[in-house]
Design a protein around this motif. Structure first.
Motif, PDB file in Angstrom:
ATOM      1  N   LEU A   5     -55.221  -0.895  61.529  1.00  0.00           N
ATOM      2  CA  LEU A   5     -54.641  -1.120  63.011  1.00  0.00           C
ATOM      3  C   LEU A   5     -54.416  -2.341  63.281  1.00  0.00           C
ATOM      4  N   SER A   6     -53.670  -3.007  64.158  1.00  0.00           N
ATOM      5  CA  SER A   6     -53.207  -4.393  64.313  1.00  0.00           C
ATOM      6  C   SER A   6     -53.828  -4.165  65.988  1.00  0.00           C
ATOM      7  N   PHE A   7     -54.576  -5.319  66.334  1.00  0.00           N
ATOM      8  CA  PHE A   7     -55.105  -5.374  67.763  1.00  0.00           C
ATOM      9  C   PHE A   7     -54.640  -6.452  68.598  1.00  0.00           C
ATOM     10  N   GLY A   8     -54.526  -6.550  69.872  1.00  0.00           N
ATOM     11  CA  GLY A   8     -54.051  -7.794  70.656  1.00  0.00           C
ATOM     12  C   GLY A   8     -54.275  -7.406  72.200  1.00  0.00           C
ATOM     13  N   TYR A   9     -53.819  -8.333  72.774  1.00  0.00           N
ATOM     14  CA  TYR A   9     -54.117  -8.180  74.293  1.00  0.00           C
ATOM     15  C   TYR A   9     -53.006  -9.041  74.826  1.00  0.00           C
ATOM     16  N   ILE A  10     -52.778  -8.786  76.033  1.00  0.00           N
ATOM     17  CA  ILE A  10     -52.004  -9.655  77.082  1.00  0.00           C
ATOM     18  C   ILE A  10     -52.680  -9.543  78.459  1.00  0.00           C
ATOM     19  N   ASP A  11     -52.830 -10.883  78.710  1.00  0.00           N
ATOM     20  CA  ASP A  11     -53.555 -11.457  80.308  1.00  0.00           C
ATOM     21  C   ASP A  11     -51.950 -11.395  80.844  1.00  0.00           C
ATOM     22  N   LEU A  12     -51.945 -10.301  81.878  1.00  0.00           N
ATOM     23  CA  LEU A  12     -50.759 -10.266  82.998  1.00  0.00           C
ATOM     24  C   LEU A  12     -50.895 -11.410  83.811  1.00  0.00           C
ATOM     25  N   HIS A  13     -51.976 -12.063  84.314  1.00  0.00           N
ATOM     26  CA  HIS A  13     -52.227 -13.064  85.248  1.00  0.00           C
ATOM     27  C   HIS A  13     -51.625 -12.347  86.513  1.00  0.00           C
ATOM     28  N   SER A  14     -52.034 -11.022  86.754  1.00  0.00           N
ATOM     29  CA  SER A  14     -51.488 -10.393  87.843  1.00  0.00           C
ATOM     30  C   SER A  14     -52.605  -9.550  88.399  1.00  0.00           C
ATOM     31  N   SER A  15     -52.524  -9.680  89.985  1.00  0.00           N
ATOM     32  CA  SER A  15     -53.723  -8.932  90.619  1.00  0.00           C
ATOM     33  C   SER A  15     -53.561  -7.587  90.837  1.00  0.00           C
ATOM     34  N   LEU A  16     -54.458  -6.780  91.235  1.00  0.00           N
ATOM     35  CA  LEU A  16     -54.046  -5.392  91.485  1.00  0.00           C
ATOM     36  C   LEU A  16     -54.695  -5.071  92.898  1.00  0.00           C
ATOM     37  N   GLY A  17     -53.999  -5.020  93.877  1.00  0.00           N
ATOM     38  CA  GLY A  17     -54.493  -4.567  95.195  1.00  0.00           C
ATOM     39  C   GLY A  17     -55.401  -3.580  95.442  1.00  0.00           C
ATOM     40  N   ALA A  18     -56.287  -3.205  96.293  1.00  0.00           N
ATOM     41  CA  ALA A  18     -57.069  -2.093  96.623  1.00  0.00           C
ATOM     42  C   ALA A  18     -56.128  -0.918  97.021  1.00  0.00           C
ATOM     43  N   LYS A  19     -56.432  -0.036  96.335  1.00  0.00           N
ATOM     44  CA  LYS A  19     -55.509   1.339  96.526  1.00  0.00           C
ATOM     45  C   LYS A  19     -54.190   0.910  96.075  1.00  0.00           C
ATOM     46  N   GLY A  20     -53.660   0.093  95.419  1.00  0.00           N
ATOM     47  CA  GLY A  20     -52.396  -0.285  94.968  1.00  0.00           C
ATOM     48  C   GLY A  20     -52.111  -0.059  93.429  1.00  0.00           C
ATOM     49  N   SER A  21     -51.181  -0.334  93.100  1.00  0.00           N
ATOM     50  CA  SER A  21     -50.450  -0.148  91.639  1.00  0.00           C
ATOM     51  C   SER A  21     -50.000  -1.507  90.624  1.00  0.00           C
ATOM     52  N   LEU A  22     -49.885  -1.716  89.871  1.00  0.00           N
ATOM     53  CA  LEU A  22     -49.336  -2.821  89.288  1.00  0.00           C
ATOM     54  C   LEU A  22     -48.333  -2.136  88.206  1.00  0.00           C
ATOM     55  N   ASN A  23     -47.027  -2.549  88.421  1.00  0.00           N
ATOM     56  CA  ASN A  23     -46.091  -1.966  87.696  1.00  0.00           C
ATOM     57  C   ASN A  23     -45.971  -2.843  86.120  1.00  0.00           C
TER      58      ASN A  23
END
Length: 237
Positions: free
Chosen positions: A153-171
């Motif tokens: 398998l190939s592995f990787g990551y992405i830092d979205l540099h985006s916050s997630l608000g309390a009781k919220g969602s990040l699209n």
């Protein structure tokens, strides 16, 4: 009665299993073994992947598995969901906790190409969640995304540099991400990874239908308006 305490990474709490005493007869021993076995099974099911430091990111003490990926269909496999007929999903937490940053980690049977919210993958030598690779491999094999034991398998990551608000969602919008890519979320709080995704709440990218990002839609709309103006001009002339 002494206790064997097992720390549950899933709930961030302790499962206390009574020790078996041999001084109270065979019946007591039998009941004790049965009770311990049941409790051990329950606690074992609560254990999930653990967080590993990677690429300058550090894991906090205890990383409850409360990060969730939403928008997929149940897979019936260890990796719980498959993203179908859409390239959009969202990140939330099970208890509504927020986070200062969202990191998405991925494993794929092919090269990790494409983007998430316009950001490309940074490659990794190892997957940052211990215990997840076997679940990913078996799920990909059972779903037909790779043959054999799917061990490469190939592995990787992405830092979205985006916050997630309390009781919220990040699209999140995935573009060009290969089918069969398993995605997990890691949430940063106070400078360290605090929350991670259990296998059951992770997502595998299936055969998705690309939904254009807002900027693309704006550009397309501008082009159509320009074309309409050109046609009207030609008709009048």
């Amino acid at each position: 009665m002494s206790e064997i305490v097992l720390i549950s990474a899933w709930f961030g709490e302790a499962c206390a299993i009574p020790a078996v005493s041999e001084g109270n007869g065979p019946m007591r021993l039998s009941h004790g073994v049965l009770l311990s076995s049941i409790l051990l099974a329950l606690c074992s099911s609560a254990f999930a992947d653990t967080c590993d430091n990677f690429s300058g990111y550090r894991c906090g003490k205890g990383t409850p598995n409360i990060a969730r990926l939403n928008g997929g269909s149940a897979s019936g496999q260890s990796v719980g969901f498959v993203l179908k007929e859409t390239n959009q999903f969202s990140v939330t937490t099970a208890n509504g906790n927020g986070a200062a940053d969202v990191i998405l980690i991925a494993a794929s049977p092919s090269s990790l190409n494409g983007t998430l919210n316009g950001v490309s993958f940074t490659s990794l030598q190892n997957f940052p969640e211990d215990g997840a690779v076997k679940a990913i491999s078996s799920s990909l094999v059972n779903l037909g995304f790779c043959s054999g034991n799917c061990s490469s398998l190939s592995f990787g990551y992405i830092d979205l540099h985006s916050s997630l608000g309390a009781k919220g969602s990040l699209n999140v919008t995935a573009n060009g991400v290969p089918a069969g890519t398993a995605i997990y979320a890691m949430l940063v709080v106070d400078g360290k990874i605090k929350f991670i995704t259990p296998n059951s709440e992770a997502m595998i990218v299936g055969n998705t239908a690309a939904i254009p990002e807002p900027a693309t839609m704006t550009l397309l709309g501008s082009g159509l308006l320009g074309l309409a103006g050109f046609v009207r001009h030609k008709i009048r002339s």
